[in-house]
Design a protein around this motif. Structure first.
Motif, short mmCIF file in Angstrom:
data_model
loop_
_atom_site.label_atom_id
_atom_site.label_comp_id
_atom_site.label_asym_id
_atom_site.label_seq_id
_atom_site.Cartn_x
_atom_site.Cartn_y
_atom_site.Cartn_z
N PHE A 28 0.85 -1.18 0.00
CA PHE A 28 0.00 0.00 0.00
C PHE A 28 0.89 1.24 0.00
CE2 PHE A 28 -2.70 -3.03 2.55
CZ PHE A 28 -3.71 -3.19 1.61
N THR A 30 -0.69 4.14 1.18
CA THR A 30 -1.37 4.92 2.20
C THR A 30 -2.19 3.96 3.06
OG1 THR A 30 -2.79 6.86 2.57
CG2 THR A 30 -3.43 5.38 0.79
N ASP A 31 -2.77 4.46 4.12
CA ASP A 31 -3.64 3.65 4.96
C ASP A 31 -4.78 3.12 4.09
OD1 ASP A 31 -5.52 2.61 6.70
OD2 ASP A 31 -5.52 4.33 8.06
N PRO A 32 -4.92 1.80 3.94
CA PRO A 32 -5.92 1.26 3.02
C PRO A 32 -7.37 1.49 3.45
CG PRO A 32 -4.90 -0.50 4.28
CD PRO A 32 -4.11 0.74 4.57
N GLN A 33 -7.56 1.96 4.68
CA GLN A 33 -8.92 2.21 5.18
C GLN A 33 -9.25 3.70 5.24
OE1 GLN A 33 -10.85 -0.26 5.52
NE2 GLN A 33 -9.53 -2.02 5.83
N SER A 58 -4.47 -0.44 -4.24
CA SER A 58 -5.15 0.79 -3.83
C SER A 58 -5.91 0.57 -2.52
CB SER A 58 -6.13 1.24 -4.92
OG SER A 58 -7.18 0.30 -5.05
N SER A 59 -6.34 1.66 -1.92
CA SER A 59 -7.10 1.58 -0.68
C SER A 59 -8.48 0.98 -0.95
CB SER A 59 -7.21 2.95 -0.03
OG SER A 59 -7.59 3.93 -0.96
N TYR A 60 -9.05 0.37 0.09
CA TYR A 60 -10.21 -0.49 -0.08
C TYR A 60 -11.53 0.25 -0.33
CZ TYR A 60 -7.22 -4.23 1.73
OH TYR A 60 -6.22 -5.14 1.91
N GLN A 82 -2.87 7.72 -5.92
CA GLN A 82 -2.16 6.47 -5.62
C GLN A 82 -1.43 5.93 -6.86
OE1 GLN A 82 -4.60 3.78 -3.15
NE2 GLN A 82 -5.62 5.60 -2.34
#
Length: 255
Positions: A28, A30-33, A58-60, A82
């Protein structure tokens, strides 16, 4: 044949990749959440200069198909940001889930929103890396669960050079797609498979549940996963439980 793993929380993914002896790793940026914009990775130069390939997931929460402006607009921006971070790391692509709509919404509009993602970015010079659209496990209004939905999605985006495909084996199994011969059926639609997420499943066929298992411990016959990996002609990334990744890698190498 390149084999690797998703490195979830590793501060220095290249060091971990070297320890595992893998050819490719997924990470990731970045923070995926969260919707946080990616920051420059502290080991960016090392990642760029490493002979080990990298792919970014990518983030979720991203859902570029959504008809809800408050979700679709930040999703488009997050993909752009991203992808830029992935390009900076020298990644081979950015994996993005196919997304979904809400009950009663027109699927055609969701596929059109995917097309608009690429059209809008083309006007800015492109993403800089392939956007690897990943099939998803559940949801009757998913954009990339069934082969039929993947075909409709590819009709919308397949003429863009930066549109690629990531096949997740657990997602396909959970989504009710027979894995035997799946590579050929996918390629008949997309013409390509750029990445395999090689995962077994903790749940029964067509469960709609996205719960990964290690290669030899799930409901999918390990031989089927091996054959799929051999025929896909694409690098494979394990997203299996971390405590079993080393054993999974050894199993794949030995076969």
């Amino acid at each position: 044949m390149r084999i690797g793993a998703h490195l979830r929380q590793d501060e220095n993914p290249v060091a971990t990749a070297n320890e595992l002896g893998i050819d490719i790793f997924q990470m990731f940026v970045t923070d995926p959440q969260s919707w946080k914009k990616p920051e420059i990775h502290p080991h960016a130069e090392e990642i760029r200069n490493s002979p080990i390939d990298v792919v970014v997931h990518s983030s979720y929460q991203i859902n570029v198909a959504s008809l809800n402006n408050r979700l679709r607009m930040p999703s488009r921006k997050a993909v752009e940001q991203q992808a830029a971070a992935a390009k900076d790391l020298g990644a081979i692509g950015l994996v993005v889930h196919g997304g979904h709509l809400r009950d009663g919404e027109d699927a055609a509009a969701g596929f059109e929103n995917w097309r608009k993602l690429f059209e809008r970015q083309a006007d800015k010079g492109g993403f800089g890396v392939p956007i690897l659209i990943e099939n998803t496990a559940g949801g009757s209004h998913a954009m990339a669960r069934t082969l039929e939905s993947i075909e409709r999605l590819w009709d919308a985006v397949g003429d863009f050079d930066e549109a690629g495909f990531c096949l997740d084996t657990c997602h396909a199994w959970a989504g009710g797609e027979d894995l035997v011969g799946l590579v050929e059926r996918i390629k008949a639609i997309t013409g390509r498979i750029d990445l395999i997420h090689l995962n077994n499943s903790r749940d029964e066929f067509d469960s709609g549940r996205d719960r990964h298992a290690n290669i030899e411990s799930g409901h999918i016959d390990a031989d089927v996963l091996l054959e799929l990996m051999k025929t896909a002609g694409a690098p494979g990334v394990l997203e299996t439980p971390s405590e079993g990744v080393a054993a999974d890698l050894e199993y794949l190498r030995s076969h």
